[in-house]
Design a protein around this motif. Structure first.
Motif, PDB file in Angstrom:
ATOM      1  N   LEU A 151      37.139  40.310  36.873  1.00 11.52           N
ATOM      2  CA  LEU A 151      36.707  41.092  38.027  1.00 11.52           C
ATOM      3  C   LEU A 151      35.540  42.003  37.667  1.00 11.52           C
ATOM      4  N   ALA A 152      35.551  42.514  36.437  1.00 10.80           N
ATOM      5  CA  ALA A 152      34.501  43.444  36.003  1.00 10.80           C
ATOM      6  C   ALA A 152      33.135  42.782  35.950  1.00 10.80           C
ATOM      7  N   GLU A 153      33.100  41.464  35.887  1.00  7.65           N
ATOM      8  CA  GLU A 153      31.824  40.761  35.802  1.00  7.65           C
ATOM      9  C   GLU A 153      31.263  40.395  37.173  1.00  7.65           C
ATOM     10  N   LYS A 154      31.946  40.841  38.229  1.00  6.65           N
ATOM     11  CA  LYS A 154      31.475  40.569  39.580  1.00  6.65           C
ATOM     12  C   LYS A 154      30.909  41.858  40.161  1.00  6.65           C
ATOM     13  N   PRO A 155      29.601  42.040  40.107  1.00  6.88           N
ATOM     14  CA  PRO A 155      29.000  43.311  40.548  1.00  6.88           C
ATOM     15  C   PRO A 155      29.240  43.568  42.028  1.00  6.88           C
ATOM     16  N   GLY A 156      29.480  44.843  42.344  1.00  5.08           N
ATOM     17  CA  GLY A 156      29.654  45.241  43.729  1.00  5.08           C
ATOM     18  C   GLY A 156      31.025  44.963  44.291  1.00  5.08           C
ATOM     19  N   LEU A 157      31.914  44.386  43.483  1.00  9.66           N
ATOM     20  CA  LEU A 157      33.236  44.031  44.000  1.00  9.66           C
ATOM     21  C   LEU A 157      34.142  45.254  44.127  1.00  9.66           C
ATOM     22  N   ALA A 158      34.067  46.169  43.164  1.00  8.97           N
ATOM     23  CA  ALA A 158      35.006  47.290  43.101  1.00  8.97           C
ATOM     24  C   ALA A 158      34.590  48.418  44.036  1.00  8.97           C
ATOM     25  N   SER A 159      35.587  49.065  44.594  1.00  9.28           N
ATOM     26  CA  SER A 159      35.367  50.198  45.471  1.00  9.28           C
ATOM     27  C   SER A 159      35.623  51.493  44.730  1.00  9.28           C
ATOM     28  N   GLY A 160      34.824  52.518  45.055  1.00 11.81           N
ATOM     29  CA  GLY A 160      35.061  53.824  44.476  1.00 11.81           C
ATOM     30  C   GLY A 160      36.198  54.557  45.148  1.00 11.81           C
ATOM     31  N   ARG A 161      36.650  54.057  46.289  1.00  8.58           N
ATOM     32  CA  ARG A 161      37.719  54.734  47.021  1.00  8.58           C
ATOM     33  C   ARG A 161      39.097  54.236  46.624  1.00  8.58           C
ATOM     34  N   HIS A 162      39.216  52.965  46.290  1.00 13.82           N
ATOM     35  CA  HIS A 162      40.522  52.387  46.011  1.00 13.82           C
ATOM     36  C   HIS A 162      40.880  52.514  44.530  1.00 13.82           C
ATOM     37  N   ASP A 163      42.164  52.600  44.254  1.00 23.36           N
ATOM     38  CA  ASP A 163      42.611  52.758  42.871  1.00 23.36           C
ATOM     39  C   ASP A 163      43.815  51.869  42.549  1.00 23.36           C
ATOM     40  N   ASP A 164      43.937  50.747  43.253  1.00 22.16           N
ATOM     41  CA  ASP A 164      45.098  49.883  43.058  1.00 22.16           C
ATOM     42  C   ASP A 164      45.078  49.157  41.714  1.00 22.16           C
ATOM     43  N   LEU A 165      43.904  48.933  41.136  1.00 29.53           N
ATOM     44  CA  LEU A 165      43.838  48.184  39.878  1.00 29.53           C
ATOM     45  C   LEU A 165      44.451  48.977  38.727  1.00 29.53           C
ATOM     46  N   TYR A 166      44.178  50.265  38.670  1.00 27.95           N
ATOM     47  CA  TYR A 166      44.787  51.068  37.598  1.00 27.95           C
ATOM     48  C   TYR A 166      46.285  51.229  37.828  1.00 27.95           C
TER      49      TYR A 166
END
Length: 267
Positions: A151-166
């Motif tokens: 997932l980290a290699e897909k730019p723009g995928l992650a949101s700064g608002r959500h924290d479900d991955l951690y």
């Protein structure tokens, strides 16, 4: 901010952590003589771990936890509360006066927890690439750090608002610490304290944005050499090198600053 320049960390205090981790990795230590084990991630590879990306990951995590809005309790403990309550007026003056108190969480203790979190990541990357944890498909698809690396290699995928991955990663940590949970996915719990909630007590129930988590993992997963991004092949990484890189991070010294939530690392 966290300025890693003031409070000296005691390397001796961490020597026990390294020894304990080494005791937990006998199968990895025996397997490092096979340098041609392919990484499950496609692309050019390197089998060494530069220190600089780890420094970057530490900065991102240190900033991310303090800046994430739900982590008010953490900010209060380190003394960088963004919205401190007003102090009562000084008797007879009607004026407000600051009443500074020492932080409940010392800079070196916060930094030590960040180091342990980083080492958890490194442990998982080595163990998963060596296929030493489990072959359970549910683990691979929903709980593995290999999934987060992809997932980290897909730019723009992650949101700064959500924290479900951690939040999901905390479940992964529990799989490795609580045998009653881990056995459901065929994972044997570790005897050491690396995944104990107590060693990252202030981060255990904190939150971290998906964007910051994936940025940190990207620094641990990819290495740029001559402008060419390469995957770090953790399957071929020498455990002694892993320990030496970790030890080098003990040379840094943290201090908190009230001005903002930035984090700077220096020796």
């Amino acid at each position: 901010a966290i300025d890693l320049n003031s409070v000296t960390l005691d390397p001796a205090a961490e020597a026990g952590d390294l020894a304990a981790l080494a005791a937990e990795l006998p199968s990895i230590a025996q397997a490092v003589d096979a340098p041609n084990v392919p990484s499950p991630l496609a692309g050019p590879e390197v089998s060494r771990l530069p220190t600089f990306p780890l420094e970057q990951a530490l900065r991102i995590l240190g900033n991310g936890f303090l800046a994430h809005p739900p982590n008010q309790r953490l900010r209060e403990r380190v003394g960088v509360d963004a919205n401190p309550p007003a102090n009562p007026p000084v008797a007879g003056t009607g004026c407000l006066t600051p009443t500074p108190t020492p932080p409940a969480l010392k800079p070196e203790d916060y930094y030590r927890q960040l180091l342990r979190l980083i080492y958890r990541f490194l442990f998982l990357m080595v163990a998963e690439e060596r296929q030493l944890l489990t072959d359970n498909e549910t683990y691979r698809r929903y709980y593995s750090i290999t999934r987060l690396r992809a997932l980290a290699e897909k730019p723009g995928l992650a949101s700064g608002r959500h924290d479900d991955l951690y939040r999901g990663l905390r479940v992964t940590f529990r799989l490795l610490y609580d045998e009653n949970v881990g056995e459901k996915l065929g994972i044997a719990s570790l005897n050491g304290e690396l995944f104990s909630p107590l060693v990252v007590a202030d981060l255990e129930n904190a939150n971290l944005s998906n964007a910051d988590l994936l940025r940190a993992i990207r620094h641990l997963s990819l290495y740029r050499e001559k402008n060419t991004p390469r995957h770090v092949n953790y399957a071929a990484l020498d455990v002694e090198e892993l320990g030496s890189v970790y030890e080098s991070l003990l040379d840094y010294r943290p201090v908190f600053s009230i001005s903002d939530f930035g984090m700077r690392i220096s020796e």
